[in-house]
Motif scaffolding. Structure first.
Motif, PDB file in Angstrom:
ATOM      1  N   THR A   1     -67.821  50.149  85.719  1.00  0.00           N
ATOM      2  CA  THR A   1     -69.074  50.832  86.022  1.00  0.00           C
ATOM      3  C   THR A   1     -68.831  51.825  87.145  1.00  0.00           C
ATOM      4  O   THR A   1     -68.276  51.464  88.190  1.00  0.00           O
ATOM      5  N   LEU A   2     -69.220  53.070  86.925  1.00  0.00           N
ATOM      6  CA  LEU A   2     -69.158  54.097  87.960  1.00  0.00           C
ATOM      7  C   LEU A   2     -70.538  54.213  88.581  1.00  0.00           C
ATOM      8  O   LEU A   2     -71.518  54.507  87.886  1.00  0.00           O
TER       9      LEU A   2
ATOM     10  N   LEU B   1     -63.284  60.709  87.497  1.00  0.00           N
ATOM     11  CA  LEU B   1     -64.739  60.861  87.497  1.00  0.00           C
ATOM     12  C   LEU B   1     -65.342  60.395  88.808  1.00  0.00           C
ATOM     13  O   LEU B   1     -66.262  61.025  89.338  1.00  0.00           O
ATOM     14  N   ALA B   2     -64.833  59.281  89.339  1.00  0.00           N
ATOM     15  CA  ALA B   2     -65.351  58.790  90.613  1.00  0.00           C
ATOM     16  C   ALA B   2     -65.113  59.810  91.719  1.00  0.00           C
ATOM     17  O   ALA B   2     -65.981  60.031  92.573  1.00  0.00           O
ATOM     18  N   ALA B   3     -63.945  60.443  91.697  1.00  0.00           N
ATOM     19  CA  ALA B   3     -63.630  61.425  92.728  1.00  0.00           C
ATOM     20  C   ALA B   3     -64.489  62.677  92.591  1.00  0.00           C
ATOM     21  O   ALA B   3     -65.018  63.203  93.580  1.00  0.00           O
TER      22      ALA B   3
ATOM     23  N   MET C   1     -67.426  63.055  91.057  1.00  0.00           N
ATOM     24  CA  MET C   1     -68.872  62.850  91.115  1.00  0.00           C
ATOM     25  C   MET C   1     -69.306  62.043  92.340  1.00  0.00           C
ATOM     26  O   MET C   1     -70.464  61.635  92.431  1.00  0.00           O
ATOM     27  N   ASP C   2     -68.366  61.779  93.269  1.00  0.00           N
ATOM     28  CA  ASP C   2     -68.667  60.994  94.463  1.00  0.00           C
ATOM     29  C   ASP C   2     -69.234  59.629  94.065  1.00  0.00           C
ATOM     30  O   ASP C   2     -70.335  59.250  94.463  1.00  0.00           O
ATOM     31  N   GLY C   3     -68.438  58.907  93.269  1.00  0.00           N
ATOM     32  CA  GLY C   3     -68.856  57.598  92.812  1.00  0.00           C
ATOM     33  C   GLY C   3     -67.861  56.517  93.178  1.00  0.00           C
ATOM     34  O   GLY C   3     -66.784  56.779  93.718  1.00  0.00           O
ATOM     35  N   LEU C   4     -68.229  55.288  92.885  1.00  0.00           N
ATOM     36  CA  LEU C   4     -67.384  54.123  93.122  1.00  0.00           C
ATOM     37  C   LEU C   4     -67.083  53.443  91.795  1.00  0.00           C
ATOM     38  O   LEU C   4     -67.943  53.371  90.907  1.00  0.00           O
ATOM     39  N   ILE C   5     -65.877  52.917  91.632  1.00  0.00           N
ATOM     40  CA  ILE C   5     -65.503  52.147  90.444  1.00  0.00           C
ATOM     41  C   ILE C   5     -65.784  50.685  90.737  1.00  0.00           C
ATOM     42  O   ILE C   5     -65.216  50.098  91.670  1.00  0.00           O
ATOM     43  N   THR C   6     -66.670  50.059  89.958  1.00  0.00           N
ATOM     44  CA  THR C   6     -67.038  48.668  90.207  1.00  0.00           C
ATOM     45  C   THR C   6     -66.966  47.863  88.917  1.00  0.00           C
ATOM     46  O   THR C   6     -66.891  48.415  87.815  1.00  0.00           O
ATOM     47  N   ASP C   7     -67.014  46.529  89.062  1.00  0.00           N
ATOM     48  CA  ASP C   7     -67.104  45.667  87.895  1.00  0.00           C
ATOM     49  C   ASP C   7     -68.577  45.435  87.575  1.00  0.00           C
ATOM     50  O   ASP C   7     -69.469  46.031  88.206  1.00  0.00           O
ATOM     51  N   ASP C   8     -68.835  44.539  86.595  1.00  0.00           N
ATOM     52  CA  ASP C   8     -70.225  44.345  86.171  1.00  0.00           C
ATOM     53  C   ASP C   8     -71.068  43.606  87.212  1.00  0.00           C
ATOM     54  O   ASP C   8     -72.286  43.503  87.071  1.00  0.00           O
TER      55      ASP C   8
END
Length: 339
Positions: free
Chosen positions: A195-196, A287-289, A291-298
């Protein structure tokens, strides 16, 4: 008016101006990110739309409409012997109205009298033999005794219609084989998802689509879903990127906020040669970089780079295991079993 009164009035005006400016800045900061519009306008040209949409469609793989040939590895098969060739038209007329037995795919194939190839009956052809089959297992579970009995009834009805003599395998043996295959499939079924999540400002659907398109994703058939095509011609999509369908269908997408997207990989469905996890990892990081997002689990826990490497190593072991069972990821048999 005294100097003190004037000073208070000026101070009040400055405070009010600062509040207005701060609110405007906060609103811009928290507003959904918008896609970039790169156009060159001449005097008199109409303004471009603020929320461009992608009108790309993923091409349908060349083999998408082709039914997989019955395979004793994942099907129970009953030969149907005939004394003389049967026309394809007669075979088609004798086919049952449904191609399922319970929750399992059911098929009748004929051996073309001219080519010797097994295929789904076609008009204008003649068939020297037939075989009926039902899939032993899928993600809905293993073939059971009731489904096996239904398989026998359907195959027998077809055999009677074309004057064929069926030879059915022993039920308990096939049901046991189905359970063993189902246990193997359940233990080696991997469906990965990241999840981003937006770190600060949310994303508009157009911004998401534009960002994903820059990394090779194209629009899928379902609103709120994009896919990363296979490098191999005719291959199925490698990855899926999805977000809220209602946001994708919003009347005013420019003011619709999306705070998370899901990047998913159905491991057994995609060939190992496509390097699907490497592409999934690289897409998530890029994409995280961007769009200024974080890569997370569910569960919302941030996934570190070293954890991604561990997942990749585990998948290599899974690929080896599937190949040792003659069910390599992305093969027709694996796609059928893990569906």
């Amino acid at each position: 008016m005294s100097g003190f009164t004037v000073g208070v009035a000026i101070l009040g005006g400055l405070v009010l101006a600062l509040l207005v400016a701060w609110n405007a800045w906060a609103n811009r900061r928290n507003a959904p990110r918008q896609p970039e519009v790169a156009v060159s306008l001449s005097p008199g040209d109409p303004a471009p739309p603020a929320e461009p949409t992608l009108d790309l469609e993923l091409p349908v793989p060349a083999h998408a409409e082709r039914k997989a040939t019955l395979d004793p590895l994942i099907d129970t098969i009953a030969p149907l012997a005939v004394d003389a060739p049967v026309s394809g038209d007669a075979a088609l007329a004798a086919l049952p109205p449904t191609r399922r037995v319970g929750s399992k795919p059911f098929a009748i194939e004929g051996r073309d009298a001219a080519t010797g190839h097994w295929e789904t009956p076609r008009p204008g052809r003649r068939y020297a033999a037939f075989q009926a089959g039902v899939q032993l297992a899928s993600r809905t579970g293993a073939l059971n005794e009731i489904e096996f009995s239904e398989f026998v009834m359907k195959a027998q009805a077809f055999a009677d219609a074309v004057n064929a003599a069926p030879e059915f395998p022993e039920m308990l043996q096939e049901v046991a084989r189905a359970r063993e295959l189902d246990q193997f499939a359940s233990a080696h079924d991997a469906q990965l998802s990241f999840t981003l999540r937006a770190r600060n400002a949310a994303w508009s659907p157009g911004y998401l689509q534009q960002s994903a398109a820059r990394h090779g994703f194209v629009a899928g058939a379902i609103p709120g879903r994009m896919v990363l095509p296979a490098r191999m011609d005719g291959g199925l999509p490698v990855l899926a990127l999805s977000f809220d369908t209602q946001a994708a269908l919003a009347e005013d997408p420019a003011h619709t906020a999306v705070r998370e997207v899901t990047l998913s990989l159905d491991v057994p469905q995609v060939s190992r040669t496509e390097q699907p996890f490497v592409r999934m990892r690289d897409a998530a990081i890029a994409l995280a970089a961007s769009m200024d997002g974080l890569i997370t689990d569910d569960r919302g826990e941030v996934i570190r780079a070293e954890a991604l490497d561990v997942i990749g190593n585990d998948l290599e072991t899974l690929y080896d295991t599937l190949e040792s069972r003659d069910l390599p990821a992305g093969s027709a048999q694996a796609r059928r079993l893990f569906s």
